[in-house]
Structure formats: C-alpha cells, structure tokens
Design a protein around this motif. Structure first.
Motif, mmCIF file in Angstrom:
data_model
loop_
_atom_site.group_PDB
_atom_site.id
_atom_site.type_symbol
_atom_site.label_atom_id
_atom_site.label_comp_id
_atom_site.label_asym_id
_atom_site.label_seq_id
_atom_site.Cartn_x
_atom_site.Cartn_y
_atom_site.Cartn_z
ATOM 1 N N PHE A 79 0.875 -1.178 0.000
ATOM 2 C CA PHE A 79 0.000 0.000 0.000
ATOM 3 C C PHE A 79 0.910 1.225 0.000
ATOM 4 O O PHE A 79 1.702 1.398 0.931
ATOM 5 C CB PHE A 79 -0.903 -0.009 1.232
ATOM 6 N N ILE A 80 0.813 2.078 -1.033
ATOM 7 C CA ILE A 80 1.875 3.066 -1.206
ATOM 8 C C ILE A 80 1.437 4.529 -1.191
ATOM 9 O O ILE A 80 2.292 5.408 -1.072
ATOM 10 C CB ILE A 80 2.678 2.774 -2.497
ATOM 11 N N PHE A 81 0.148 4.798 -1.285
ATOM 12 C CA PHE A 81 -0.281 6.201 -1.381
ATOM 13 C C PHE A 81 -1.761 6.272 -1.051
ATOM 14 O O PHE A 81 -2.546 5.412 -1.469
ATOM 15 C CB PHE A 81 -0.021 6.692 -2.817
ATOM 16 N N LEU A 82 -2.154 7.314 -0.310
ATOM 17 C CA LEU A 82 -3.583 7.533 -0.051
ATOM 18 C C LEU A 82 -3.876 9.022 -0.016
ATOM 19 O O LEU A 82 -3.210 9.780 0.689
ATOM 20 C CB LEU A 82 -4.010 6.906 1.285
ATOM 21 N N ASN A 83 -4.870 9.443 -0.789
ATOM 22 C CA ASN A 83 -5.423 10.793 -0.717
ATOM 23 C C ASN A 83 -6.879 10.699 -0.275
ATOM 24 O O ASN A 83 -7.642 9.880 -0.784
ATOM 25 C CB ASN A 83 -5.353 11.501 -2.073
ATOM 26 N N THR A 141 -4.990 1.691 -8.797
ATOM 27 C CA THR A 141 -5.747 2.594 -7.931
ATOM 28 C C THR A 141 -7.043 1.916 -7.478
ATOM 29 O O THR A 141 -7.680 1.196 -8.242
ATOM 30 C CB THR A 141 -6.111 3.916 -8.651
ATOM 31 N N VAL A 142 -7.379 2.138 -6.213
ATOM 32 C CA VAL A 142 -8.691 1.767 -5.682
ATOM 33 C C VAL A 142 -9.323 3.065 -5.193
ATOM 34 O O VAL A 142 -8.759 3.745 -4.328
ATOM 35 C CB VAL A 142 -8.591 0.751 -4.532
ATOM 36 N N THR A 143 -10.458 3.438 -5.763
ATOM 37 C CA THR A 143 -11.092 4.722 -5.465
ATOM 38 C C THR A 143 -12.434 4.476 -4.790
ATOM 39 O O THR A 143 -13.294 3.767 -5.324
ATOM 40 C CB THR A 143 -11.273 5.545 -6.753
ATOM 41 N N PHE A 144 -12.590 5.084 -3.619
ATOM 42 C CA PHE A 144 -13.788 4.903 -2.788
ATOM 43 C C PHE A 144 -14.625 6.179 -2.882
ATOM 44 O O PHE A 144 -14.164 7.254 -2.483
ATOM 45 C CB PHE A 144 -13.399 4.674 -1.329
ATOM 46 N N ILE A 145 -15.842 6.064 -3.389
ATOM 47 C CA ILE A 145 -16.714 7.235 -3.499
ATOM 48 C C ILE A 145 -17.721 7.176 -2.352
ATOM 49 O O ILE A 145 -18.643 6.343 -2.359
ATOM 50 C CB ILE A 145 -17.442 7.275 -4.863
ATOM 51 N N LEU A 146 -17.545 8.019 -1.351
ATOM 52 C CA LEU A 146 -18.481 8.042 -0.217
ATOM 53 C C LEU A 146 -19.620 9.022 -0.467
ATOM 54 O O LEU A 146 -20.765 8.751 -0.141
ATOM 55 C CB LEU A 146 -17.743 8.407 1.076
ATOM 56 N N VAL A 195 -17.169 1.824 -5.910
ATOM 57 C CA VAL A 195 -15.707 1.704 -5.871
ATOM 58 C C VAL A 195 -15.188 1.470 -7.289
ATOM 59 O O VAL A 195 -15.805 0.755 -8.080
ATOM 60 C CB VAL A 195 -15.262 0.534 -4.952
ATOM 61 N N GLN A 196 -14.051 2.093 -7.598
ATOM 62 C CA GLN A 196 -13.383 1.883 -8.881
ATOM 63 C C GLN A 196 -12.043 1.195 -8.634
ATOM 64 O O GLN A 196 -11.333 1.536 -7.680
ATOM 65 C CB GLN A 196 -13.109 3.219 -9.574
ATOM 66 N N TYR A 197 -11.691 0.249 -9.504
ATOM 67 C CA TYR A 197 -10.416 -0.466 -9.415
ATOM 68 C C TYR A 197 -9.758 -0.418 -10.778
ATOM 69 O O TYR A 197 -10.290 -0.948 -11.753
ATOM 70 C CB TYR A 197 -10.662 -1.912 -8.976
ATOM 71 N N MET A 198 -8.588 0.241 -10.840
ATOM 72 C CA MET A 198 -7.892 0.391 -12.113
ATOM 73 C C MET A 198 -6.473 -0.145 -12.010
ATOM 74 O O MET A 198 -5.743 0.190 -11.072
ATOM 75 C CB MET A 198 -7.839 1.863 -12.526
ATOM 76 N N THR A 199 -6.111 -0.984 -12.964
ATOM 77 C CA THR A 199 -4.739 -1.469 -13.091
ATOM 78 C C THR A 199 -4.071 -0.696 -14.215
ATOM 79 O O THR A 199 -4.464 -0.825 -15.381
ATOM 80 C CB THR A 199 -4.720 -2.973 -13.394
ATOM 81 N N ALA A 200 -3.067 0.124 -13.875
ATOM 82 C CA ALA A 200 -2.368 0.893 -14.907
ATOM 83 C C ALA A 200 -1.444 -0.016 -15.716
ATOM 84 O O ALA A 200 -1.336 0.118 -16.932
ATOM 85 C CB ALA A 200 -1.575 2.023 -14.271
#
Length: 284
Positions: A35-39, A65-70, A91-96
């Motif tokens: 786990f390397i980055f969280l905004n 990226t795993v993006t959580f939309i609250l 939730v969005q899950y993207m593999t670059a």
C-alpha cells in the motif's frame, strides 16, 4: 493482539479548491508495502455550477488505484476505452500496468447541481513481474458490491478483495490481497485475525474507534507491527474504516509523479514511452 507501531495523522494538502488530506506518504511514513499512497478528498460541499474534481487526463504505469466514493461521484475515462460514472458507495479499481492515460472528473450533473463530496484514492504497488500487464478498469456501484453484517447489524462490511466470513470480494486482485470498507454504528465491534507476516492497511475515514485498546481518530492511519494476529475494533462514534492486508513485496520501489517502478531507469523509460504515445491516444 497485533501491537500498534504508530498512528499517523493525515497531512492537509489541498489541490486547487479540493480539500485533501494525505496520510501516506508523509514525513513519518513512506509506505506500508504494498500500500503506497492515499489521498482523502473532502468532506466538502460544492455549490451549483462548480468545476468539480481537477484530475484531467494524466498517465500512470506500474501501479493500481482503488477509489472509494463516499459522497458525490466520479466520471472515469481512459485510453483503453473504459468509461463510467460511479456514485456514492461505489468503488473503482484500475490497473495501470504497462501504461494508460485516464481522467477522473465530476459528472456534468454534479458540476451543474453541486452537492456533498468525499472520495478516497488508494494506490497499490504491482510486483515487478506484473508491472507491465495490460491495463484494466472495473467500476462498480454500491449495489453491485458484496456486503454482509457483523455484530447484529452494527457493522456493515463491503467486501472488495479477497474473502471474509465466506463472502468473496467484488474485485479480482492482481496479487493476493484482502480489503473491506466497514461502516460501524457507535458501539459496533468486530475482531479479525490477520496472519502476522501480512502488512495491514488501516485508515479511519470518519469517527473514533478503539483499536487493540487504543483510541484512533478519523483521518488517522494505524501502522501495525508484524507480530500477533488479532485486530479488535470498537466504534466509539459512528465510523467508516478501510481495512486491507497483504504480503509485502519486499522489492525496490521508485515512485516519480504518476509512475511506480523498480528502478530509476524504468521511470525514465516510462516518461519516454508516454511522450512517444505508447500509453494510447486520448480523445475528449
């Protein structure tokens, strides 16, 4: 019990008019491999006729990226042809992987009407063997994510990766990982056994929770030691928690801008490939 090594407060780092807190990386914590980055964007309320999220087209390589939309929404579009608008609870899950260009902006509806916004984005590293896999994206609305209750319904679990209590996660990870979003009512409790060799990602989005005997406030990330296996949580207020765990890669990591690779040479190659148009073409 898993001993708590340190509790890290998210640092305030606004982006344009977007309220943003970042608990990782900071001066006190580089990463919790993988786990390397969280905004953490928001909570804030946008007026009508706003500009929305500022994340226009930009490239990535070597990470996910795993993006959580609250609250609010995100319109995702990328150079691999994926496009979606995901709303609250989704939730969005993207593999670059080997590289793509994507944009994460607010929908035209949100920009027109405004509203509440709270969104988190977590970056996962990719092991060296998978840095150059084909890009991929999956966006799921709240109702499409498996969920279950604990503690008589006081704890609601969205299962994102891996398996817990027999419930399989919504996403198939690029490497073995378990992750959940937990919504806890005040007084709600749960216990989870996590192998000591796995690193834990534990971020309290909202509320206050007693964790292995220690009070944790919202916008704080808990760093655990790699001894003991039990994590106990009790919500002292209504709370939201992101809890993940995985084996560390224990590989060299070089992160620069939007690229996460294993060597500086690979970072330079990423910039060259992007400038040469190898990440796909972008059309509005």
């Amino acid at each position: 019990m898993r001993p708590i090594k340190k509790i890290h407060k998210a640092e305030y780092r606004p982006i344009a008019d977007l309220v943003t807190y970042s608990p990782m990386p900071t001066r006190s914590l580089e990463q919790i491999d993988p786990f390397i980055f969280l905004n953490h964007h928001g909570f804030q309320t946008y007026p009508a006729k706003n500009q929305g999220l500022p994340f226009g087209p930009h490239p990535h390589r070597g990470m996910e990226t795993v993006t959580f939309i609250l609250e609010g929404d995100i319109m995702h579009k990328d150079s691999s042809g994926h496009e979606s608008v995901i709303g609250p609870g989704g939730v969005q899950y993207m593999t670059a992987g080997r590289g793509l260009i994507h944009a994460e902006v607010s929908s035209s509806d949100f920009k027109q009407k405004g509203g509440d916004l709270e969104i988190l984005q977590l970056w996962l590293n990719l092991p060296a063997s998978k840095k150059m896999v084909e890009p991929n994206y999956v966006g799921l609305q709240k109702e499409d994510i498996p969920s279950f209750d604990l503690d008589g319904g006081k704890v609601k679990v969205q299962q994102l990766f891996g398996e817990w209590k027999g419930k399989k996660g919504a996403f198939e990870g690029s490497f073995p990982i378990t992750m959940s979003t937990l919504y806890l009512e005040k007084g709600g409790k749960f216990t989870k056994v996590i192998p000591s060799e796995e690193n834990i990602f534990f971020y309290l989005v909202r509320g206050v929770a007693k964790t292995n005997g220690t009070d944790v406030l919202f916008r704080h990330l808990v760093e655990f030691a790699n001894t003991g296996e039990t994590v106990e949580v009790e919500a002292l207020e209504d709370s939201i928690l992101i809890l993940g765990h995985a084996l560390p890669f224990n590989e060299p990591m070089v992160a620069q801008g939007p690229f996460v690779m294993n060597t500086q040479q690979e970072i330079q190659e990423a910039y060259r490939d992007y400038q040469a148009g190898k990440f796909g073409s972008w059309t509005q």
